[in-house]
Scaffold this motif. Structure first.
Motif, PDB file in Angstrom:
ATOM      1  N   ALA A   1       5.343  -2.934   1.335  1.00 38.09           N
ATOM      2  CA  ALA A   1       4.780  -3.716   2.442  1.00 38.09           C
ATOM      3  C   ALA A   1       4.722  -2.814   3.668  1.00 38.09           C
ATOM      4  O   ALA A   1       5.737  -2.545   4.301  1.00 38.09           O
ATOM      5  CB  ALA A   1       5.644  -4.946   2.700  1.00 38.09           C
ATOM      6  N   VAL A   2       3.540  -2.343   3.994  1.00 38.39           N
ATOM      7  CA  VAL A   2       3.413  -1.225   4.926  1.00 38.39           C
ATOM      8  C   VAL A   2       4.012  -1.474   6.303  1.00 38.39           C
ATOM      9  O   VAL A   2       4.711  -0.612   6.826  1.00 38.39           O
ATOM     10  CB  VAL A   2       1.955  -0.727   5.044  1.00 38.39           C
TER      11      VAL A   2
ATOM     12  N   THR B   1       0.115   6.892   8.654  1.00 38.79           N
ATOM     13  CA  THR B   1      -1.148   6.471   8.067  1.00 38.79           C
ATOM     14  C   THR B   1      -0.818   5.560   6.906  1.00 38.79           C
ATOM     15  O   THR B   1       0.252   5.663   6.310  1.00 38.79           O
ATOM     16  CB  THR B   1      -1.981   7.670   7.560  1.00 38.79           C
ATOM     17  N   PHE B   2      -1.726   4.653   6.596  1.00 39.45           N
ATOM     18  CA  PHE B   2      -1.517   3.830   5.414  1.00 39.45           C
ATOM     19  C   PHE B   2      -2.843   3.396   4.829  1.00 39.45           C
ATOM     20  O   PHE B   2      -3.860   3.329   5.514  1.00 39.45           O
ATOM     21  CB  PHE B   2      -0.623   2.620   5.706  1.00 39.45           C
ATOM     22  N   THR B   3      -2.801   3.135   3.533  1.00 39.26           N
ATOM     23  CA  THR B   3      -3.946   2.647   2.788  1.00 39.26           C
ATOM     24  C   THR B   3      -3.465   1.513   1.906  1.00 39.26           C
ATOM     25  O   THR B   3      -2.502   1.685   1.155  1.00 39.26           O
ATOM     26  CB  THR B   3      -4.550   3.770   1.909  1.00 39.26           C
TER      27      THR B   3
ATOM     28  N   LEU C   1       5.821  14.233   6.552  1.00 37.73           N
ATOM     29  CA  LEU C   1       7.275  14.112   6.577  1.00 37.73           C
ATOM     30  C   LEU C   1       7.808  13.206   5.484  1.00 37.73           C
ATOM     31  O   LEU C   1       8.893  13.418   4.966  1.00 37.73           O
ATOM     32  CB  LEU C   1       7.733  13.525   7.919  1.00 37.73           C
ATOM     33  N   TYR C   2       7.045  12.149   5.150  1.00 33.52           N
ATOM     34  CA  TYR C   2       7.542  11.142   4.218  1.00 33.52           C
ATOM     35  C   TYR C   2       6.361  10.405   3.605  1.00 33.52           C
ATOM     36  O   TYR C   2       5.353  10.172   4.276  1.00 33.52           O
ATOM     37  CB  TYR C   2       8.431  10.133   4.958  1.00 33.52           C
TER      38      TYR C   2
ATOM     39  N   GLY D   1       0.824  -1.196   0.000  1.00 34.73           N
ATOM     40  CA  GLY D   1       0.000   0.000   0.000  1.00 34.73           C
ATOM     41  C   GLY D   1       0.857   1.244   0.000  1.00 34.73           C
ATOM     42  O   GLY D   1       2.064   1.201  -0.227  1.00 34.73           O
ATOM     43  N   ILE D   2       0.215   2.345   0.274  1.00 35.34           N
ATOM     44  CA  ILE D   2       0.905   3.631   0.378  1.00 35.34           C
ATOM     45  C   ILE D   2       0.833   4.065   1.835  1.00 35.34           C
ATOM     46  O   ILE D   2      -0.154   3.809   2.520  1.00 35.34           O
ATOM     47  CB  ILE D   2       0.288   4.674  -0.564  1.00 35.34           C
ATOM     48  N   TYR D   3       1.912   4.672   2.329  1.00 38.47           N
ATOM     49  CA  TYR D   3       1.944   5.086   3.728  1.00 38.47           C
ATOM     50  C   TYR D   3       2.607   6.449   3.825  1.00 38.47           C
ATOM     51  O   TYR D   3       3.366   6.862   2.950  1.00 38.47           O
ATOM     52  CB  TYR D   3       2.689   4.062   4.594  1.00 38.47           C
ATOM     53  N   MET D   4       2.281   7.144   4.901  1.00 36.32           N
ATOM     54  CA  MET D   4       2.871   8.453   5.144  1.00 36.32           C
ATOM     55  C   MET D   4       3.280   8.555   6.601  1.00 36.32           C
ATOM     56  O   MET D   4       2.631   7.990   7.479  1.00 36.32           O
ATOM     57  CB  MET D   4       1.889   9.562   4.789  1.00 36.32           C
ATOM     58  N   LEU D   5       4.367   9.264   6.837  1.00 36.84           N
ATOM     59  CA  LEU D   5       4.790   9.620   8.192  1.00 36.84           C
ATOM     60  C   LEU D   5       4.430  11.081   8.401  1.00 36.84           C
ATOM     61  O   LEU D   5       4.630  11.913   7.507  1.00 36.84           O
ATOM     62  CB  LEU D   5       6.291   9.424   8.365  1.00 36.84           C
TER      63      LEU D   5
END
Length: 132
Positions: A58-59, A81-83, A52-53, A30-34
């Protein structure tokens, strides 16, 4: 963007954070963000968060690796967060965000100049939206 910024919210503090592995997270792609968790606004009753990122893959494994290396201040909370989604969509969304926003911990292909922020309520900040 709202869905990505508010899906599966969790956090880690420093490294190693023994609580991180307690999050009931999938290791699917998925996609993730910090996010840097900012101060609480008593007027709007929300926390400010600055992106931040952004990454893909692989989340659970990727977020764990970033918790060891992508730190601004060692003892402060970093939210994530991740989706979960297909790889081709993660590539598109990651590149689109990097083209529009300056995400400080992304080095390669970070051409954007906007600031990406999100606001989370007290419940999201306290408990996250994934099982702990």
């Amino acid at each position: 963007m709202r869905h990505i910024a508010h899906s599966n919210i969790g956090w880690f503090v420093g490294f190693p954070d023994p609580c991180f592995h307690d999050w009931q997270m999938s290791n699917e792609s998925g996609i993730y963000m910090l996010w840097e968790k900012g101060d609480y606004c008593t007027i709007h009753e929300l926390y400010h968060g600055k992106a931040l990122y952004i990454g893909k893959g692989a989340v659970k494994a990727r977020i764990w690796e970033h918790s060891k290396r992508k730190r601004l201040i060692q003892d402060e909370i970093t939210c994530f967060t991740f989706t979960l989604m297909e790889n081709r969509m993660t590539k598109y969304i990651e590149q689109l965000i990097l083209d529009l926003y300056d995400i400080p911990l992304n080095i390669a292909e970070n051409r954007g100049n906007g600031t990406l922020c999100s606001y989370i309520n007290q419940g999201e900040a306290d408990f996250g939206t994934i099982m702990k």
